[in-house]
Design a protein around this motif. Structure first.
Motif, PDB file in Angstrom:
ATOM      1  N   ILE A 147       0.875  -1.178   0.000  1.00 51.97           N
ATOM      2  CA  ILE A 147       0.000   0.000   0.000  1.00 51.97           C
ATOM      3  C   ILE A 147       0.905   1.219   0.000  1.00 51.97           C
ATOM      4  O   ILE A 147       1.774   1.361   0.871  1.00 51.97           O
ATOM      5  CB  ILE A 147      -0.908   0.046   1.251  1.00 51.97           C
ATOM      6  CG1 ILE A 147      -1.769  -1.215   1.362  1.00 51.97           C
ATOM      7  CG2 ILE A 147      -1.784   1.305   1.226  1.00 51.97           C
ATOM      8  CD1 ILE A 147      -2.830  -1.343   0.312  1.00 51.97           C
ATOM      9  N   CYS A 201      -3.418   6.975   1.142  1.00 53.39           N
ATOM     10  CA  CYS A 201      -2.936   5.621   0.888  1.00 53.39           C
ATOM     11  C   CYS A 201      -3.681   5.072  -0.326  1.00 53.39           C
ATOM     12  O   CYS A 201      -4.863   5.376  -0.527  1.00 53.39           O
ATOM     13  CB  CYS A 201      -3.191   4.701   2.085  1.00 53.39           C
ATOM     14  SG  CYS A 201      -2.114   5.016   3.490  1.00 53.39           S
ATOM     15  N   ASP A 211      -3.834   1.427  -3.153  1.00 56.78           N
ATOM     16  CA  ASP A 211      -3.316   0.179  -3.697  1.00 56.78           C
ATOM     17  C   ASP A 211      -3.511   0.228  -5.207  1.00 56.78           C
ATOM     18  O   ASP A 211      -3.749   1.300  -5.772  1.00 56.78           O
ATOM     19  CB  ASP A 211      -3.988  -1.036  -3.051  1.00 56.78           C
ATOM     20  CG  ASP A 211      -5.484  -1.117  -3.338  1.00 56.78           C
ATOM     21  OD1 ASP A 211      -6.010  -0.262  -4.097  1.00 56.78           O
ATOM     22  OD2 ASP A 211      -6.135  -2.036  -2.818  1.00 56.78           O
ATOM     23  N   CYS A 262      -7.459   4.164  -0.657  1.00 56.74           N
ATOM     24  CA  CYS A 262      -8.068   3.464   0.477  1.00 56.74           C
ATOM     25  C   CYS A 262      -8.027   4.292   1.750  1.00 56.74           C
ATOM     26  O   CYS A 262      -8.654   3.923   2.752  1.00 56.74           O
ATOM     27  CB  CYS A 262      -7.428   2.097   0.697  1.00 56.74           C
ATOM     28  SG  CYS A 262      -5.637   2.093   0.803  1.00 56.74           S
ATOM     29  N   LEU A 263      -7.320   5.431   1.733  1.00 58.74           N
ATOM     30  CA  LEU A 263      -7.323   6.329   2.899  1.00 58.74           C
ATOM     31  C   LEU A 263      -6.983   7.740   2.458  1.00 58.74           C
ATOM     32  O   LEU A 263      -6.110   7.944   1.612  1.00 58.74           O
ATOM     33  CB  LEU A 263      -6.319   5.853   3.952  1.00 58.74           C
ATOM     34  CG  LEU A 263      -6.212   6.721   5.217  1.00 58.74           C
ATOM     35  CD1 LEU A 263      -6.111   5.850   6.476  1.00 58.74           C
ATOM     36  CD2 LEU A 263      -5.011   7.663   5.152  1.00 58.74           C
ATOM     37  N   GLU A 272      -6.167   3.570  11.976  1.00 59.73           N
ATOM     38  CA  GLU A 272      -6.695   3.354  10.626  1.00 59.73           C
ATOM     39  C   GLU A 272      -5.639   2.717   9.724  1.00 59.73           C
ATOM     40  O   GLU A 272      -5.943   1.800   8.946  1.00 59.73           O
ATOM     41  CB  GLU A 272      -7.175   4.680  10.038  1.00 59.73           C
ATOM     42  CG  GLU A 272      -8.413   5.233  10.723  1.00 59.73           C
ATOM     43  CD  GLU A 272      -8.865   6.554  10.132  1.00 59.73           C
ATOM     44  OE1 GLU A 272     -10.064   6.840  10.193  1.00 59.73           O
ATOM     45  OE2 GLU A 272      -8.009   7.301   9.620  1.00 59.73           O
ATOM     46  N   SER A 326      -5.369  -0.914  10.606  1.00 66.62           N
ATOM     47  CA  SER A 326      -6.502  -1.720  10.147  1.00 66.62           C
ATOM     48  C   SER A 326      -6.428  -1.977   8.637  1.00 66.62           C
ATOM     49  O   SER A 326      -6.785  -3.052   8.155  1.00 66.62           O
ATOM     50  CB  SER A 326      -7.834  -1.035  10.498  1.00 66.62           C
ATOM     51  OG  SER A 326      -8.043   0.123   9.708  1.00 66.62           O
ATOM     52  N   ILE A 327      -5.947  -0.989   7.880  1.00 67.36           N
ATOM     53  CA  ILE A 327      -5.793  -1.159   6.428  1.00 67.36           C
ATOM     54  C   ILE A 327      -4.721  -2.212   6.132  1.00 67.36           C
ATOM     55  O   ILE A 327      -4.898  -3.079   5.278  1.00 67.36           O
ATOM     56  CB  ILE A 327      -5.439   0.183   5.759  1.00 67.36           C
ATOM     57  CG1 ILE A 327      -6.669   1.102   5.760  1.00 67.36           C
ATOM     58  CG2 ILE A 327      -4.941  -0.028   4.334  1.00 67.36           C
ATOM     59  CD1 ILE A 327      -6.390   2.496   5.271  1.00 67.36           C
ATOM     60  N   TYR A 364      -6.210  -5.577   6.961  1.00 61.93           N
ATOM     61  CA  TYR A 364      -7.286  -5.940   6.037  1.00 61.93           C
ATOM     62  C   TYR A 364      -6.717  -6.496   4.727  1.00 61.93           C
ATOM     63  O   TYR A 364      -7.181  -7.514   4.209  1.00 61.93           O
ATOM     64  CB  TYR A 364      -8.142  -4.704   5.758  1.00 61.93           C
ATOM     65  CG  TYR A 364      -9.325  -4.931   4.837  1.00 61.93           C
ATOM     66  CD1 TYR A 364     -10.557  -5.323   5.343  1.00 61.93           C
ATOM     67  CD2 TYR A 364      -9.205  -4.732   3.459  1.00 61.93           C
ATOM     68  CE1 TYR A 364     -11.651  -5.513   4.507  1.00 61.93           C
ATOM     69  CE2 TYR A 364     -10.292  -4.925   2.606  1.00 61.93           C
ATOM     70  CZ  TYR A 364     -11.511  -5.315   3.139  1.00 61.93           C
ATOM     71  OH  TYR A 364     -12.587  -5.503   2.300  1.00 61.93           O
ATOM     72  N   PHE A 365      -5.704  -5.812   4.197  1.00 61.12           N
ATOM     73  CA  PHE A 365      -5.117  -6.224   2.924  1.00 61.12           C
ATOM     74  C   PHE A 365      -3.948  -7.201   3.104  1.00 61.12           C
ATOM     75  O   PHE A 365      -3.403  -7.685   2.110  1.00 61.12           O
ATOM     76  CB  PHE A 365      -4.625  -5.003   2.141  1.00 61.12           C
ATOM     77  CG  PHE A 365      -5.717  -4.171   1.540  1.00 61.12           C
ATOM     78  CD1 PHE A 365      -6.561  -4.695   0.583  1.00 61.12           C
ATOM     79  CD2 PHE A 365      -5.901  -2.853   1.925  1.00 61.12           C
ATOM     80  CE1 PHE A 365      -7.567  -3.931   0.005  1.00 61.12           C
ATOM     81  CE2 PHE A 365      -6.905  -2.066   1.366  1.00 61.12           C
ATOM     82  CZ  PHE A 365      -7.747  -2.611   0.409  1.00 61.12           C
ATOM     83  N   VAL A 405     -11.934   0.323   2.817  1.00 62.98           N
ATOM     84  CA  VAL A 405     -11.777  -0.804   3.736  1.00 62.98           C
ATOM     85  C   VAL A 405     -12.891  -0.740   4.774  1.00 62.98           C
ATOM     86  O   VAL A 405     -13.000   0.234   5.520  1.00 62.98           O
ATOM     87  CB  VAL A 405     -10.410  -0.746   4.439  1.00 62.98           C
ATOM     88  CG1 VAL A 405     -10.325  -1.797   5.538  1.00 62.98           C
ATOM     89  CG2 VAL A 405      -9.296  -0.939   3.427  1.00 62.98           C
ATOM     90  N   LYS A 465     -12.723   6.307   6.245  1.00 67.32           N
ATOM     91  CA  LYS A 465     -11.287   6.604   6.192  1.00 67.32           C
ATOM     92  C   LYS A 465     -10.908   7.435   4.973  1.00 67.32           C
ATOM     93  O   LYS A 465      -9.723   7.711   4.765  1.00 67.32           O
ATOM     94  CB  LYS A 465     -10.488   5.290   6.172  1.00 67.32           C
ATOM     95  CG  LYS A 465     -10.724   4.377   7.368  1.00 67.32           C
ATOM     96  CD  LYS A 465      -9.974   3.073   7.196  1.00 67.32           C
ATOM     97  CE  LYS A 465     -10.293   2.072   8.298  1.00 67.32           C
ATOM     98  NZ  LYS A 465     -11.728   1.650   8.264  1.00 67.32           N
TER      99      LYS A 465
END
Length: 347
Positions: free
Chosen positions: A181, A196, A198, A203-204, A216, A219-220, A223-224, A261, A308
């Motif tokens: 990421i 952020c 991908d 994603c953020l 956060e 958690s990202i 998650y990935f 996410v 996020k």
């Protein structure tokens, strides 16, 4: 909620950061104006007046305070730091030492403090990480460990392997199985933001001073099942361009791809948020009604708070049922400024 002088004076007395950017206080006895959070000694109520822009204060004859520096953007990245970051991004193999910084007219201790504050590591550690981040991507693209190690300026494979494992926790040969990421700092008129992305999209997007940001990011990554690293991403080009247009008032919708996410319910709530027209607001109850469950107000509010991707997924357009501004991760003052930008002014 009417923003009275009494409320503003109390906010400046308690140094309430949620009012940053909403008002500035002029001190009649000294002729200076300050932020609400200024640490200078607070004057008596009868000796102050309030302004809703720095321009108003200056036109009234006030000078900016040298303590809180009200004309500077909060947490903005200095130009000399931007130049260093660009230099490292353009050539990750660089190894700038303290001597090189001094030659550029920079104080190594100042540079070190900035990187420790904003990245949690020293400037030299940041350079090493940037070099290894580039190596990480090259390995994921199928290049050999030996080729990457020497391309990045390492004298030996053992040195490259050791440094790589210290950063990523795995040896270079296992890297192709990992996901990456990308992370980047972006400057805006409301302060520095962290983005952020991908391969699928953003994603953020959060303000760098949000307290929940470290959680956060964690958690990202979980998650990935990915490593979050400082680096460029094609989606950042679109994001920066569209954010610039948004803050200039020429863009009302974003097209940059997203890779949010969250749970299925949270993603439903965020989709409804994206359907709120520019320049308007909704209540949490109205959101729940659109989702087809009037009793889900609390769940909707919670999902909004877990968004996020600020601004693009516009949770700032949601207000309380009484018409008042409610909590916002980037600070109530930013929520107010975003609504003012979109002409949905509530104060």
């Amino acid at each position: 909620m009417e923003l009275t002088e009494k409320i503003m004076y109390e906010a400046s007395y308690t140094k309430d950061v949620s009012f940053e950017g909403i008002f500035w206080m002029g001190v009649k006895t000294t002729g200076i104006f300050c932020r609400p959070t200024c640490t200078a000694r607070k004057p008596k109520f009868e000796n102050v007046e309030f302004f809703f822009s720095t321009k108003e204060a200056i036109l009234k004859g006030y000078r900016p305070c040298k303590v809180c520096r009200p004309l500077e953007s909060l947490d903005a990245t200095p130009q000399y730091i931007k130049e260093l970051l660009k230099e490292i991004s353009d050539d990750p193999t660089l190894k700038l030492k303290d001597y090189d910084l001094v030659q550029r007219g920079l104080e190594p201790a100042t540079i070190r403090r900035w990187f420790l504050k904003h990245h949690g590591i020293t400037f030299h550690a940041f350079q090493r990480m940037s070099k290894l981040n580039t190596a990480f991507k090259k390995l994921r693209q199928g290049e050999s460990v030996t080729e990457v190690a020497y391309d990045m300026g390492y004298d030996s494979l053992s040195g490259f392997n050791e440094g790589f494992k210290n950063i990523f926790g795995v040896s270079p040969k296992n890297t192709p199985m990992e996901k990456v990421i990308d992370l980047k700092r972006i400057e805006t008129m409301l302060g520095t933001m962290i983005a952020c992305a991908d391969e699928h999209g953003i994603c953020l997007l959060e303000f760098s001073d949000r307290k929940a940001l470290p959680t956060e990011l964690k958690s990202i990554a979980e998650y990935f099942k990915a490593n979050i690293i400082q680096g460029e991403n094609p989606h950042f080009i679109t994001l920066e361009e569209e954010l610039k247009e948004y803050f200039e008032g020429t863009r009302t919708r974003f097209s940059v791809p997203l890779s949010p996410v969250g749970t299925d319910f949270q993603k439903q709530v965020w989709k409804v948020l994206q359907e709120i027209p520019y320049g308007t607001t909704r209540t949490y109850q109205e959101q729940a009604d659109i989702l087809g469950n009037r009793k889900s107000v609390r769940a909707v509010a919670n999902a909004n708070g877990l968004n996020k991707i600020s601004i693009i997924i516009p949770c700032h357009r949601v207000i309380g049922s009484n018409g008042h501004l409610t909590g916002y991760g980037g600070g109530i003052w930013r929520k107010q400024k975003l609504l003012e930008l979109e002409k949905a002014i509530l104060f």
